[in-house]
Design a protein around this motif. Sequence first.
Motif, PDB file in Angstrom:
ATOM      1  N   ILE A 308      47.692  31.345  31.371  1.00 27.48           N
ATOM      2  CA  ILE A 308      47.087  30.810  30.146  1.00 27.48           C
ATOM      3  C   ILE A 308      47.039  31.951  29.144  1.00 27.48           C
ATOM      4  O   ILE A 308      46.474  33.015  29.424  1.00 27.48           O
ATOM      5  N   SER A 309      47.668  31.743  27.988  1.00 27.65           N
ATOM      6  CA  SER A 309      47.694  32.798  26.966  1.00 27.65           C
ATOM      7  C   SER A 309      47.327  32.222  25.617  1.00 27.65           C
ATOM      8  O   SER A 309      47.345  31.014  25.410  1.00 27.65           O
ATOM      9  N   ASP A 310      46.994  33.115  24.706  1.00 29.17           N
ATOM     10  CA  ASP A 310      46.616  32.687  23.353  1.00 29.17           C
ATOM     11  C   ASP A 310      47.838  32.733  22.438  1.00 29.17           C
ATOM     12  O   ASP A 310      48.815  33.434  22.697  1.00 29.17           O
ATOM     13  N   ALA A 311      47.765  31.990  21.361  1.00 27.81           N
ATOM     14  CA  ALA A 311      48.850  31.948  20.376  1.00 27.81           C
ATOM     15  C   ALA A 311      48.279  31.400  19.076  1.00 27.81           C
ATOM     16  O   ALA A 311      47.250  30.720  19.082  1.00 27.81           O
ATOM     17  N   LYS A 332      39.452  26.510  42.411  1.00 32.73           N
ATOM     18  CA  LYS A 332      40.310  26.703  43.582  1.00 32.73           C
ATOM     19  C   LYS A 332      41.701  27.048  43.061  1.00 32.73           C
ATOM     20  O   LYS A 332      42.269  26.310  42.251  1.00 32.73           O
ATOM     21  N   GLY A 333      42.219  28.195  43.484  1.00 33.66           N
ATOM     22  CA  GLY A 333      43.540  28.612  42.999  1.00 33.66           C
ATOM     23  C   GLY A 333      43.450  29.861  42.143  1.00 33.66           C
ATOM     24  O   GLY A 333      42.371  30.453  41.983  1.00 33.66           O
ATOM     25  N   ASN A 334      44.593  30.265  41.592  1.00 34.10           N
ATOM     26  CA  ASN A 334      44.690  31.512  40.849  1.00 34.10           C
ATOM     27  C   ASN A 334      45.280  31.264  39.455  1.00 34.10           C
ATOM     28  O   ASN A 334      46.025  30.310  39.258  1.00 34.10           O
ATOM     29  N   VAL A 335      44.948  32.168  38.539  1.00 35.78           N
ATOM     30  CA  VAL A 335      45.489  32.034  37.183  1.00 35.78           C
ATOM     31  C   VAL A 335      45.618  33.428  36.562  1.00 35.78           C
ATOM     32  O   VAL A 335      44.816  34.321  36.833  1.00 35.78           O
ATOM     33  N   LEU A 336      46.669  33.603  35.760  1.00 38.39           N
ATOM     34  CA  LEU A 336      46.825  34.839  34.995  1.00 38.39           C
ATOM     35  C   LEU A 336      46.391  34.565  33.563  1.00 38.39           C
ATOM     36  O   LEU A 336      46.902  33.657  32.907  1.00 38.39           O
ATOM     37  N   ILE A 337      45.402  35.315  33.077  1.00 41.62           N
ATOM     38  CA  ILE A 337      44.930  35.204  31.694  1.00 41.62           C
ATOM     39  C   ILE A 337      45.630  36.292  30.882  1.00 41.62           C
ATOM     40  O   ILE A 337      45.525  37.477  31.214  1.00 41.62           O
ATOM     41  N   HIS A 338      46.342  35.893  29.839  1.00 39.57           N
ATOM     42  CA  HIS A 338      47.097  36.853  29.018  1.00 39.57           C
ATOM     43  C   HIS A 338      46.566  36.812  27.590  1.00 39.57           C
ATOM     44  O   HIS A 338      46.830  35.877  26.842  1.00 39.57           O
TER      45      HIS A 338
END
Length: 441
Positions: A308-311, A332-338
Amino acid sequence: MNAFEIIGGKPLKGEIVPQGAKNEALQILSAVLLTEEKITISNIPDIKDVNKLIELLGSLGVIVNRLNKDTYEFEAKEINIDYFASDDFKQKGGGLRGSIMIVGPLLARFGKAAIPKPGGDKIGRRRLDTHFLGFEKLGAKFVYDAENHFFNVDATALKGAFLLLDEASVTGTANIVMAAVLAEGTTTIYNAACEPYLQQLCKMLNRMGAKITGIGSNLLTIEGVKKLGGTAHRMLPDMIEIGSFIGLAAMTGSEITIKDVCYNELGMIPSVFARLGVKMELRGDDIFIPAQSSYEIDTFIDGSILTISDAPWPGFTPDLLSIVLVTAIQAKGNVLIHQKMFESRLFFVDKLIDMGAQIILCDPHRATVIGLNKQTQLRGISMSSPDIRAGVSLLIAALSAQGKSTIFNIDQIERGYQDIEERLKTLGADIKRVDVLPSGH
């Protein structure tokens, strides 16, 4: 020193009404300087940054009447241009990042303005180049007084021009639009920001007599007019608050209804929280979030970890990335925050790690969250709020944590969130304001 003391780990329940949009307010309030006629603005949030700007307008000579808690009437008949040279202006303008927004309207109507180097959040560099490059293209000349940290701008005859913005800055676009509405000839702004708040400003200016086309796109065309008249304007609810309350409901397993959200203006905010597994239901113009014992983060189609990233709008707003990060802690689970736009907005994760969150800070822009799936509760700690959005993220974490948390530097939170403590109490939150010595945090 004020702090919040929170006993967490309790589910909340009830209805909450989002405040008026802070980021819209700073633009709309500045626009009252473009006319000598009366302008009535409603749904104004009662928060420090906005109140400081209203106070600054009053000091400039704007007649300000507060009609009720969220509605004001403004009349900018006679403005004291000499006020710029005063120490009072240097102090008031310098303590508020939004003070930059008065430059465009003052240039348009009076041909000159000055601004102390603004303050605001410590979230990395926020360049003001877009504003000043835009003013220069329209014919303004500015001099930076390094000794007094002042920007002095002179624009006795603004002329329309073609502008290709170096970045799609919301405040930069708004400021240039306000300068261009009274400039001679046609101004074209390409790579313009197109956030709902900017659309609101353009629609308001058109009601005042401006000629702006392309609203909602990244190409704005402005035909300059001789003068603008009065109008009435109601501000949108704050989408950052709405996102914060969605995250709060998920993290605390609460059943919450967020009232009057102007759903069509929320863009992809609901869908991003839905990808974290948060269930929500649109009921009229309210968002109902049921109590969830668990929520699961989506993956990309090939099964890889979601990013999940900003734009720039209509992309996901950077102001909600810290809220998404906190919400993911108990998923539950993983996420990359950009976080692409600001280089130090993720530096508050050390406090979340101290609370028991599983987060890897990869670099100043990226963090990987390994969801706890509500198998382990966060633990309460003492911490300090570095900026508005991180402050509310820590507040959400504290409300979901076991035991007592203390959050210092809550002035940062209150710059952006109105009566937050009282509104959370109505949902059943155990939160109180305490006066404490800031030792040990």
